[in-house]
Structure formats: structure tokens, C-alpha cells
Design an enzyme around this catalytic site. Structure first.
Site, short mmCIF file in Angstrom:
data_model
loop_
_atom_site.label_atom_id
_atom_site.label_comp_id
_atom_site.label_asym_id
_atom_site.label_seq_id
_atom_site.Cartn_x
_atom_site.Cartn_y
_atom_site.Cartn_z
NE ARG A 730 -4.27 -33.45 -56.72
CZ ARG A 730 -3.25 -34.02 -56.09
NH1 ARG A 730 -2.09 -33.38 -56.01
NH2 ARG A 730 -3.37 -35.23 -55.56
CG ASP A 746 0.16 -36.85 -54.95
OD1 ASP A 746 -0.76 -36.00 -55.00
OD2 ASP A 746 0.22 -37.83 -55.72
CG ASP A 835 -4.50 -37.98 -62.01
OD1 ASP A 835 -5.67 -38.38 -62.22
OD2 ASP A 835 -3.60 -38.74 -61.64
#
Length: 921
Positions: A730, A746, A835
Site C-alpha cells: 500500500r 480501502d 496503518d
């Protein structure tokens, strides 16, 4: 009596005053009879009449019917009725015709109403198109005026000029001690566009190569092979590097032999200009054997210098290379908290030779030393420190005699005691580590002092250096006062008071900065070599080479499916999101500030809050002007002028506002085998203003379906194939990302266009922070003495999930290439916590919390399949991740914040003819 009876009868009754009963009876009979008669008339007469009327027409004689219905023909036979029949027929026919005309007119009216509605819709669309065209024209005019105001045409890189093989000679300085860059460095070999090529000699090709420490040589060669500046073409090189140490004692060549070998280097060119001689030390007893060697105009990088030898701004003081072939284990490094440790300060060392016994040797060693011998404060230091230890006001540990044989050292230098592991264990228990500089003030730095500094920074003991004349490693580009205390020796009696007066916050800040310096510039051979090259490159003002980007391997896909309009996405009320860009997507400007950033921001770049800036020429965020952009994606900078439209209402909505007038963002969407959910999410991006492109990171080894038709949303959709299934993908800095702003989202995130636009506006005002929607926080678990991850609704937060958040592309480089590999490995192990890792990284670099926008706490689309976050083990893994990341960083970098961001006129009452900046419910 007769008169009396007559009177009674006359009065109507017997007795006094009563009526006669006969009269009362007669009146009642009349009323009864009258009522009965009326009843007979009202009831029986209608019945008789009804019977007569209903039975009279039943007679056989039709001619005698009076009340029965008659047929039309019979009526028409009647002469005076025939005219009436004709009139009725004509009226009926006219009524039928009118009814037909009415129905025809109604259908025409319905068609006209439909045409009116279509015309109204066309008018509204035309007005919207006209408004968009006006906005585009206005934006184009603004850009044109801005370019005219800058009066700065687009410049291409100049043609690189190659140096001559035989360099022209230039005047020598009076003495090698007077060498500086302006008189001992040939700038003609290093043009700004050269890319700073560096040629490294192979030490094995020369006799002194066999005398080098094998570990030093092996680590140096491994580092050279991976460095981006090293070139094999010596003819185009800017700097030439030769490794001459650390030498092994038994086979060390004589100074005259080493000098002769250096002068015989093929590119030495009589005086060694643009050469760098590196003498790395792995031990504290490394000798300064270059002292008696004529090095000409060559620069020297080593850990030991005398003042007559060191040339400020030209030579480089380097740190010792302790971890030559091994990477430091971050999990073995003690945490930075608690701030206070067992000992307030500690010192272990033994002085081999006194100052006065060594001065004679130094004078014979170098005749240029002048002046009287400096005062020896070591005796006063010993007396004062012992008094502090005996007072027992604080726990301190000072030992001036080694229990075992002390390490070899230079004259007047305090030798190290014991083995390295024993010294580290003591420093782990010490808040401060005393470092006493050599008594000889002509010895500005020694390998022993550099080793003490290295070990103190490694385990988080704040260095306290007694002796202000010392030249610490990389001192011309590092602000050491942010990580260490440098105190003159005459203030030894005030040291105890000074150390006790420092607050816990200042102690933690200094320890954190020291940890950053050690990790970035000291810990590995690659860091040491890269730092030396970065110092030279920065001194001669050459921009850094572009950092490597991740090459995107595109997955072919078919597009053309018309993207639908989600009513939830289009429901923005009366809010105008701004013009949908009709021009092709444009990238963030590049190649505008490399030179000025390299030349002007030296200290700011090297000493900002923790960040590996030796790999980067500058930070992308100016601490003075945080809203101005500096793009690092290709090793370039961008600082535009101008500002937003300002104001409120439509003036604000029609322009992007802020301090960077023209800008777009890139959506990076991670997905894994959820094609339907992905297509729906992509369709929701249709018509989103200021969207540059969408990069879909396909995280599955299975390719998308061949018959899958991707939506056409007006901007390019790049589907990138990854090497493995990893959540770290990501944050890879894909070369297809051409904007500074990245919206990480997402594939099941459900955000309205107005929410995305507001988040983009907020990020433009805080470009160094994560700006997003779902907030989370960390909490300390007192019973278990560990950190917890919490997603409950709360009044404060410390993280913003990157499933729907904006961040700068700069952090993608740091996350993928600079952040400790152990963190990325744990993300792959748990398939979780990427994250949290990004929030740790940004908070560690900026010392600022993230920014949450809007009041929404969740963002998942309704009806979408469950994601990994719904697993029962999800939260347990995130608890483990937080505690592991704290071990790696050495402290908890996350910071709390208790507010979210709304627009200036949020919930402000305005007149009906005004429009708010942004409106949220």
C-alpha cells in the site's frame, strides 16, 4: 246552596278554584281524535297511493298506462317530442366530439410538459457546463498570470561538461593547513548536473591494501557496491576515494612508504586535489598514522585529529565503525523511557600518561606546536567527581582506575576500561555519560572519545562532554547541543547542579535526538560512508541523486464501462465541489528548488526532527512555512508562489484555495480478489474533482478476470501487479504516482465526494501530517504494563487509519526504504498493522499527531463482504504490533489530540443568498 253549586260548576270543578271535570274530559277527547285522524291521513293515504300507482300499469291494456316508461320510438311518435329527440342526438354527437378533442389536447399537453422538463434539465446542464467552463477559464487565467508574475521560464538541464583528462594546475596554498574548498578543490570536475560521481580505488591493487583490517575492508567494499554515487569511470569522477585504515599493527607500512604509494595513485595529479583519504577506526586505540604524511590537497576523514592537522570545512571527523559487518539489533537497545535511570551519571577510565610527560613527545612529533602548555584540569575533575559520589545526593558511579588492563590510548587521553559489553551494561543504567576530553588541547578529537560517544548514543545515555575544544563527528552539519551537553572543564564544579536541573521533557528530547543521530549516521558502515559523501556533496552544493522509485508493472485491463452515479455520492446539497478538471491530469512540478534547498537549508535538513535525511537532500516540509510544498518524489523541490481565492461562498468553492494554487492528488487503492466491491468503489470516484489518477494495487497472485470491464471515470486507472501479497504494498512509492498528495483508501471505503474534497483541502494546510477520517487511539494497560489499541468512540485520538487518509509521498519512501525492516516483517507476519506502522513513522518524524476530519468514525460500505478487520484475532494482533513497534523505536512516538477539523464557516448562520465554505451534517 244552589248558588254555591253553580259557582263550583262554573269554576270547572268541585271545590274551590278547580275546573269542572267534564270540560277537561271533552278537551282530551278532541285532541286524541285529531291526532288519530292525522295519523290515518299521513300513513294510510301514501300506502294506498303507492299501491295504486304500482298496480295500475300492470293492466293488460297498454293504452291505459299512464305512469309506465315508454320507448324512444313511442315518444318520437309524439309530434311535439320529435324535435326534442333530434336535439338530444345532435347534442350527444357534439359531446362525443368534444370529449375526443379534450383527450387529444390532454395528450398534447402531457407531451409539452415532458418537453418543458427536458428543456429545464438541458438548461440546468448547460448552466453547470457554463459554470465549469468559467471556472476552468478563470483557473487558466490565474495560472497564466502567476507564470507571468514569476517571469521564470521552464528551464531544461544544461549540457554536462566533461573535465579534461589533464587538469589545469592552479596555485598551491602557502601551507597544506590552509587548504579549504576554494583553494584546494577543483569545482570544474563537479558541475551541478554531474550527479556527483565518485570513484573508489581498489585497495587490493596497492601494497598498503594488505595491511588493512579485513572487517573494515570487507564492510567498505560492500557499501561501495550499493552506493548510487559510485562510478567505475574515473575520467568523469568528481571525487576520488581511497581507504587507508584501519591498519593492522604488525604489517603497518612506514609513513614514507604510505606517502609514496598515495602519490603514485593514477589520478593523484601531483597534489591529490578532489581526493578523500578515509581512515576508519574500529578500535579505540587506532593511531593517527596520517599525521606525518604529506597528503597535499586531499581531504582526510578519520576519528583522530590534532589542531595543526585538522582543517575545518575541508576535513571530516567520522565516527568509529563498530558494527563493521553486522547490523545493530534494535530489540536489544534499551528503551528511552523511563527518563531517569539508576545512576545520574557514570564514568570509567584510566589516564595512562599525564599531560606534562607527553608534551615533550608531541613537540618533537610536530614542531609547529606553539604556546605554553595548557592547564591540566584532570586533577580538579577527579576531586570534584569523587566528592559528588561521596555526598550520596544522587547515585553516581565514577572510577578512575580500571579493574583490568586498560585499552591502549593516546597521550593524555582517558583509556577505556573493560570490554564493550560491560561498558554498555553500565551505560544502560546511566542517565548521563561523562566523556572527558584529552588533557592536550591540541588533540581536538581522538578515537577513544569518539568510541565513548558512540556507545553512549547507542544505549541512550546522554553524553556530557567536558572540554569545549573538541571537534565531534560531522560537527559542521550536526547541532550537537540538541543531543549532548558540551561543558568547559573549568565548570566541573557546576556539572552536578546543571545535570540535576534538566527537566524530564528535555532529557527525553535529547535522548531521542541522540538515538536518531546514532541510527542515521553512526550505526552501520553504509550510514558512515553515505554521511561522508553527503557532507562533501552538500559542501559543494550539488543536489542529491533521485531516490529509487518502485517500478509499476501494469496489468492490462479493458475499460469503457460507463460509470454510474451513486445517489449517496451526488448528494452534496447546494455545495459546489469546484470545477471538474477538463484538462489532462498534471503532476506536481519538479526540478525547481534542488539547488537552493541544498545550498541554504543545511542545518535545517540535517537536524530536523528524527528522519533519515542523509539519504535525502532536504526535508519536504519547511518548519517555518509548513504549507509550502517541496516534492521529493524524484529528488526535486517545489515551492510555488501565490495563494487561494479566499473569501467564502462560491468564490471559495470554485477554486481549490490554500497556498498551492494548482494541485491534484492520486488515489491508491489496495484490493484482494473482490472485483465487485472494487468496481463499485471505482465508480464512486467518477466526477471527483482534482483527481489525477487511480492506482489500484492488485495484491492477489490471481489476475483479474479477463472479461472484467473496468469503469470509465474520466481519469486513468492504473492496475499494478505486486510480487507478493503484502499490506506493505500500500505504501510503495510507485513511479506512477506523480503527485505529492496520496489518498490511501480501502476498496470497501464509502466516502462522499464532499468529504474527500474537504480532507484534501485540510491536508494542503498540513502537508507533513496524516489527514483522514477514521480515528483510533492507544492506551496504557496498567495491570499488564503494556500498550493497547482501542477503536472505541473517545474524546481524543492518536492515529488515523490509512484506509481513508491523505499523506505525502515522502512518507512512502521512508516507510519502504528507511523504516526498520523489522516493522515491515511484522506487518507481513500478521497481515495487519500497516496503518499503525505509518502513524508511528509520521509521528516519530514530525512529533505531531494526525488530523481527523468530519465526525464520521466508520467508513465501510453497507453490504460489502467482511474484511480482515472483522476477525476475532484482529485486535489482539494490533496490541502486539503496538508494543513491538515501541521496542523498535525505543519509546512511544504517538501523540494524542483532542480536536477534529471543520471548515471556517461550519454551522455558521448566513443569509440565504450566501453559501458556506463547506457544509457537513
Amino acid at each position: 246552596e244552589l248558588m254555591t253549586g253553580y259557582t263550583m260548576l262554573r269554576n270547572g270543578g268541585v271545590g274551590n278554584g278547580g275546573q269542572p271535570w267534564v270540560l277537561r274530559w271533552s278537551s282530551r277527547i278532541r285532541l286524541t281524535w285529531l291526532s288519530f285522524t292525522l295519523f290515518i291521513i299521513l300513513v294510510f293515504f301514501p300506502l294506498i297511493a303507492h299501491y295504486y300507482l304500482t298496480t295500475i300499469d300492470d293492466a293488460d291494456d297498454a293504452g291505459k298506462r299512464i305512469f309506465g316508461p315508454r320507448t324512444g320510438n313511442e315518444l318520437c311518435e309524439v309530434k311535439h317530442v320529435q324535435d326534442l329527440c333530434r336535439i338530444r342526438e345532435s347534442v350527444s354527437e357534439e359531446l362525443l366530439q368534444l370529449e375526443a378533442k379534450r383527450q387529444e389536447l390532454n395528450s398534447e399537453i402531457a407531451k409539452l410538459n415532458l418537453k418543458i422538463e427536458a428543456c429545464k434539465k438541458s438548461i440546468e446542464n448547460a448552466k453547470q457546463d457554463l459554470l465549469q467552463l468559467k471556472n476552468v477559464i478563470s483557473q487558466t487565467e490565474h495560472s497564466y498570470k502567476e507564470l507571468m508574475a514569476q517571469n521564470q521560464p521552464k528551464l531544461s538541464l544544461p549540457i554536462r561538461l566533461l573535465p579534461d583528462k589533464d587538469d589545469a594546475t592552479f596555485p598551491l596554498p602557502k601551507s597544506n593547513r590552509n587548504c579549504r574548498l576554494h583553494n584546494c578543490f577543483d569545482y570544474s570536475r563537479c558541475p551541478l548536473t554531474s550527479g556527483f560521481p565518485v570513484y573508489v580505488y581498489n585497495s587490493d591493487d596497492y601494497p598498503f591494501g594488505s595491511s588493512l583490517d579485513p572487517l573494515i575492508k570487507q564492510a567498505f567494499e560492500a557499501t561501495v557496491r550499493t552506493n548510487v554515487y559510485v562510478t567505475e569511470n574515473a575520467n568523469i569522477a568528481c571525487v576520488y576515494i581511497i581507504l587507508v585504515g584501519e591498519m593492522q599493527e604488525p604489517v603497518m607500512p612506514k609513513p614514507t612508504e604510505l606517502e609514496q604509494q598515495l602519490h603514485s595513485l593514477p589520478y593523484w595529479r601531483t597534489d591529490g586535489h578532489n581526493h578523500l583519504i578515509i581512515n576508519l577506526s574500529r578500535k579505540s586505540e587506532t593511531q593517527n598514522f596520517i599525521y606525518n604524511i604529506s597528503t597535499g590537497r586531499a581531504m582526510i576523514a578519520q576519528s583522530t585529529f590534532y589542531d595543526v592537522q585538522y582543517r575545518p570545512g575541508f576535513d571530516i571527523v567520522v565516527s568509529p565503525l563498530v558494527h563493521a559487518m553486522s547490523e545493530p539489533n534494535f530489540l536489544e537497545i534499551p528503551p528511552q523511557v523511563p527518563v531517569k535511570r539508576k545512576y545520574l551519571f557514570s564514568f570509567q577510565g584510566e589516564k595512562i600518561e599525564s599531560l606534562r610527560s607527553s608534551l615533550q613527545e608531541v613537540r618533537s612529533f610536530e614542531e609547529e606546536i606553539e604556546g605554553n602548555a595548557p592547564a591540566d584540569y584532570d586533577d580538579r575533575i577527579i576531586t570534584t567527581l569523587k566528592a559528588v559520589q561521596d555526598s550520596k545526593l544522587d547515585f553516581v558511579l565514577v572510577e578512575f582506575t580500571c579493574k583490568n588492563q586498560p585499552k591502549a590510548s593516546l597521550p593524555t587521553e582517558w583509556a577505556l576500561c573493560g570490554e564493550r559489553d560491560d561498558r554498555l551494561e553500565l551505560l544502560k543504567l546511566s542517565t548521563f555519560a561523562l566523556i572527558i576530553t584529552p588533557g592536550d588541547t591540541h588533540l581536538v578529537i581522538s578515537a577513544g572519545c569518539a568510541m565513548r560517544l558512540f556507545e553512549a548514543l547507542e544505549v541512550g545515555a546522554i553524553p556530557v562532554i567536558l572540554g569545549e575544544q573538541v571537534q565531534l563527528p560531522y560537527n559542521d552539519v550536526i547541532r550537537w547541543n540538541e543531543a549532548a551537553l558540551i561543558i568547559p572543564k573549568p565548570r566541573i564544579t557546576e556539572v552536578h547542579f546543571l545535570l540535576r536541573s534538566i527537566s524530564d521533557n528535555d532529557l527525553l528530547a535529547m535522548r531521542r535526538q541522540g538515538r536518531f543521530l546514532w541510527e542515521t549516521y553512526f550505526s552501520t558502515s553504509d550510514n558512515v560512508f553515505s554521511t561522508v559523501l553527503a557532507i562533501i556533496r552538500t559542501r559543494i552544493q550539488i543536489p542529491a541523486a533521485p531516490i529509487r522509485e518502485e517500478a509499476a508493472v501494469e496489468i492490462p485491463h479493458r475499460s469503457g464501462k460507463a460509470a454510474g452515479t451513486d445517489p449517496n455520492m451526488a448528494d452534496n446539497g447546494d455545495l459546489d465541489l469546484g470545477p471538474v478538471e477538463t484538462e489532462p491530469p498534471y503532476a506536481s512540478p519538479k526540478y525547481l528548488r534542488n539547488f537552493t534547498l541544498t545550498a541554504m537549508d543545511i542545518y535545517r535538513n540535517w537536524n530536523s526532527a528524527p528522519g533519515p535525511f542523509h539519504l535525502f537532500p532536504y526535508t519536504p516540509f519547511d518548519p517555518v512555512l509548513p504549507s509550502e510544498a517541496k516534492f521529493l518524489g524524484s529528488g526535486t523541490g517545489f515551492r510555488p508562489i501565490g495563494g487561494g481565492a479566499g473569501g467564502s461562498g462560491k468564490e471559495f468553492q470554485a477554486a481549490l484555495g490554500g497556498n498551492v494554487p494548482r494541485e491534484q492528488f492520486t488515489v491508491v487503492m489496495l484490493t484482494y480478489e473482490r472485483e465487485e466491491v472494487l468496481m463499485n468503489s471505482l465508480e464512486r470516484l467518477n466526477g471527483l474533482p482534482y483527481l489525477n489518477k487511480v492506482v489500484v494495487v492488485w495484491n492477489s497472485p490471481k489476475l483479474p478476470s479477463e472479461d472484467l470491464l473496468w469503469p470509465d471515470i474520466g481519469v486513468p486507472i492504473m492496475v499494478v501487479r505486486t510480487e507478493k501479497n503484502s499490506l506493505n504494498n500500500r505504501f510503495l512509492p510507485w513511479d506512477e504516482i506523480e503527485t505529492e498528495a496520496i489518498l490511501s483508501i480501502d476498496d470497501d471505503a464509502h466516502l462522499r465526494h464532499d468529504e474527500i474534497m474537504f480532507g484534501f483541502r485540510v491536508w494542503r494546510e498540513a502537508r507533513d501530517r496524516i489527514v483522514g477520517f477514521p480515528g483510533r487511539y492507544h492506551a496504557w494497560d496498567i495491570p499488564h504494563q503494556s500498550w493497547l489499541y482501542n477503536s472505541n468512540y473517545s474524546c481524543e485520538l492518536s492515529m488515523v487509519l490509512t484506509g481513508a487518509a491523505f499523506f505525502h509521498k515522502y512518507y512512502a519512501y521512508l516507510y519502504s526504504y528507511v523504516m526498520p525492516q523489522a516493522i515491515r516483517d511484522m506487518v507481513d507476519e500478521y497481515i495487519n498493522c500497516e496503518d499503525i506502522a505509518m502513524n508511528f513513522l509520521v509521528s516519530h518524524l514530525t512529533r505531531k499527531p494526525p488530523i481527523k476530519v468530519t465526525s464520521r468514525w466508520t467508513f465501510r460500505c453497507p453490504g460489502c463482504p467482511q474484511a480482515l478487520s472483522h476477525d476475532d484475532s484482529h485486535f489482539h494482533e494490533r496490541h502486539k504490533c503496538i508494543n513491538f513497534f515501541v521496542k523498535v523505536y525505543g519509546y512511544m512516538p504517538l501523540l494524542y489530540t483532542q480536536f477534529r477539523v471543520d471548515s471556517v464557516l461550519f454551522k455558521t448562520r448566513l443569509p440565504h443568498d450566501k453559501t458556506k465554505c463547506f457544509k457537513f451534517i
